[in-house]
Write an enzyme that holds these catalytic residues in place. Sequence first.
Site, PDB file in Angstrom:
ATOM      1  CG  ASP A  78      -2.119   0.905   1.134  1.00  0.00           C
ATOM      2  OD1 ASP A  78      -3.242   0.412   1.336  1.00  0.00           O
ATOM      3  OD2 ASP A  78      -1.941   2.100   0.805  1.00  0.00           O
ATOM      4  CB  SER A 120     -17.138  -0.714  -8.966  1.00  0.00           C
ATOM      5  OG  SER A 120     -18.227   0.178  -8.763  1.00  0.00           O
ATOM      6  CE1 TYR A 150     -15.398   3.712  -9.284  1.00  0.00           C
ATOM      7  CE2 TYR A 150     -13.062   3.433  -8.829  1.00  0.00           C
ATOM      8  CZ  TYR A 150     -14.374   3.023  -8.675  1.00  0.00           C
ATOM      9  OH  TYR A 150     -14.653   1.932  -7.894  1.00  0.00           O
ATOM     10  CE  LYS A 179     -12.404  -0.154  -9.266  1.00  0.00           C
ATOM     11  NZ  LYS A 179     -11.360  -0.874  -8.512  1.00  0.00           N
TER      12      LYS A 179
HETATM   13  C1  WQD Z   1     -25.463   7.321  -2.571  1.00  0.00           C
HETATM   14  C2  WQD Z   1     -26.735   8.136  -2.682  1.00  0.00           C
HETATM   15  C3  WQD Z   1     -26.479  10.265  -3.738  1.00  0.00           C
HETATM   16  C4  WQD Z   1     -24.046  12.171  -0.693  1.00  0.00           C
HETATM   17  C5  WQD Z   1     -20.549   5.652  -5.426  1.00  0.00           C
HETATM   18  C6  WQD Z   1     -19.755   5.426  -6.678  1.00  0.00           C
HETATM   19  C7  WQD Z   1     -19.644   3.957  -6.962  1.00  0.00           C
HETATM   20  C8  WQD Z   1     -19.130   3.224  -5.742  1.00  0.00           C
HETATM   21  C9  WQD Z   1     -19.979   3.521  -4.518  1.00  0.00           C
HETATM   22  C10 WQD Z   1     -16.784   2.810  -5.995  1.00  0.00           C
HETATM   23  C11 WQD Z   1     -26.837   8.830  -4.029  1.00  0.00           C
HETATM   24  C12 WQD Z   1     -26.912  10.427  -2.287  1.00  0.00           C
HETATM   25  C13 WQD Z   1     -24.778  11.246  -1.404  1.00  0.00           C
HETATM   26  C14 WQD Z   1     -24.681  13.326  -0.168  1.00  0.00           C
HETATM   27  C15 WQD Z   1     -26.763  12.543  -1.061  1.00  0.00           C
HETATM   28  N1  WQD Z   1     -17.789   3.570  -5.491  1.00  0.00           N
HETATM   29  N2  WQD Z   1     -26.115  11.435  -1.563  1.00  0.00           N
HETATM   30  N3  WQD Z   1     -26.026  13.477  -0.362  1.00  0.00           N
HETATM   31  O1  WQD Z   1     -23.051   7.390  -5.926  1.00  0.00           O
HETATM   32  O2  WQD Z   1     -24.320   5.280  -5.249  1.00  0.00           O
HETATM   33  O3  WQD Z   1     -21.853   5.183  -5.625  1.00  0.00           O
HETATM   34  O4  WQD Z   1     -19.976   4.961  -4.347  1.00  0.00           O
HETATM   35  O5  WQD Z   1     -16.895   1.804  -6.634  1.00  0.00           O
HETATM   36  O6  WQD Z   1     -18.755   3.786  -8.041  1.00  0.00           O
HETATM   37  O7  WQD Z   1     -20.463   6.011  -7.760  1.00  0.00           O
HETATM   38  O8  WQD Z   1     -22.744   6.350  -3.617  1.00  0.00           O
HETATM   39  O9  WQD Z   1     -22.687   7.280  -1.354  1.00  0.00           O
HETATM   40  O10 WQD Z   1     -21.989   8.761  -3.299  1.00  0.00           O
HETATM   41  O11 WQD Z   1     -24.385   8.178  -2.975  1.00  0.00           O
HETATM   42  O12 WQD Z   1     -28.001  12.700  -1.225  1.00  0.00           O
HETATM   43  O13 WQD Z   1     -24.056  14.225   0.470  1.00  0.00           O
HETATM   44  O14 WQD Z   1     -26.702   9.177  -1.696  1.00  0.00           O
HETATM   45  O15 WQD Z   1     -27.186  11.168  -4.573  1.00  0.00           O
HETATM   46  O16 WQD Z   1     -28.185   8.792  -4.445  1.00  0.00           O
HETATM   47  P1  WQD Z   1     -23.089   6.113  -5.177  1.00  0.00           P
HETATM   48  P2  WQD Z   1     -22.881   7.692  -2.771  1.00  0.00           P
END
Ligand code: WQD
Length: 340
Positions: A31, A124, A149, A153
């Site tokens: 790492d 992912s 990103y 993948k």
């Molecule tokens: C979840 C939901 C937001 C923050 C991401 C990556 C994906 C994977 C997992 C790596 C969404 C909502 C979020 C906030 C909000 N990562 N939200 N307010 O986007 O599903 O996936 O992480 O592999 O590749 O895209 O996860 O946690 O960012 O969002 O309303 O302050 O929460 O709109 O609907 P996401 P997230």
Amino acid sequence: MRVLVSGGAGYIGSHTVLALVAAGHDVLVVDDFSNSKPTIIARMEALSGKSIPIHGFNLTDVDKTERLFATEQIDAVIHFAGFKAVGESVAKPLEYYRNNLDSTFSLANAMANHGVAKLVFSSSATVYGEKAPVPYQETYEYLSAASPYGQTKVMVERVLSDVAKAHAGWKVALLRYFNPVGAHPSGEIGEDPQGIPNNLMPFIAQIAVGRRDKLVVFGDDYPTADGTCERDYIHVMDLAAGHVAALEHLGSMDEPVRAFNLGTGVGTSVLELLHAFERASDRKLPYVVGDRRPGDLAAYWADPSRANQELNWRATRTIDEICADTWRWQSKNPQGFPDS
Ligand code: WQD
């Protein structure tokens, strides 16, 4: 087996290291600590009861990677190391392509040079793109991704598939995670994003511990039960167990490469998660509704049946357990891992 875990000081990597040791495997970690703090190692060693050898470099360094395989006995690799912030990848695509692809090329080359033929790759659900029918199934073949990103993948899955087919005896599992959340039940390790969290769960946890003042819900006008986006949130302990199951399955896998969804098969909305965290932390968590976040999909979750059947693995922890474990980690470590 003696397993090299790349990115083993990271959030999912560290939990997987503990699960590997608990399953009787020997572990060494590589790492570069670009997205993790070295102070996690002492906690991992205390929790596992074992010393964990750490090699502190980035796999894009071909010479150091080659030397690692030449000097260490390695039976298998679990490859987590890589940059993983969606938004950052849009701003710095070249860095993401170079780091995530070159590190994999370097690793696979060293594996081939030293007869290491077992690999589990951290992929992912983002590879399903925006058109896959929900629940997502591994047989869906039109992989794509909106962000650089996500594209890394998709590309690494393709590269590892071709490499596995080119080398007799190679077995590769591509694990497609949905939304990893939660923390080790001890509260000693957990998700510790640097800077302002991009992801929902760490942001909510930081509100509960007083580091953020409120949640902005990115849209409540989606075609879902409560109007907010639904995702498949999987406990990191379940995810870690899925990696051990996949690693131990490789030897009996018929084909050289196979993808597996690691998810619960259930969608949970933003507001449902927020209210579950209020119950776990016994406090009101303020939120306002803001604009939709570009690129967000309304709702998706896994069809986990292939992993359930072929890996004999299933996610078991509930949203309330996820929130309780996350709260225990965050309340014991309000500022995350110490710097020293
Ligand atoms: C979840 C939901 C937001 C923050 C991401 C990556 C994906 C994977 C997992 C790596 C969404 C909502 C979020 C906030 C909000 N990562 N939200 N307010 O986007 O599903 O996936 O992480 O592999 O590749 O895209 O996860 O946690 O960012 O969002 O309303 O302050 O929460 O709109 O609907 P996401 P997230």
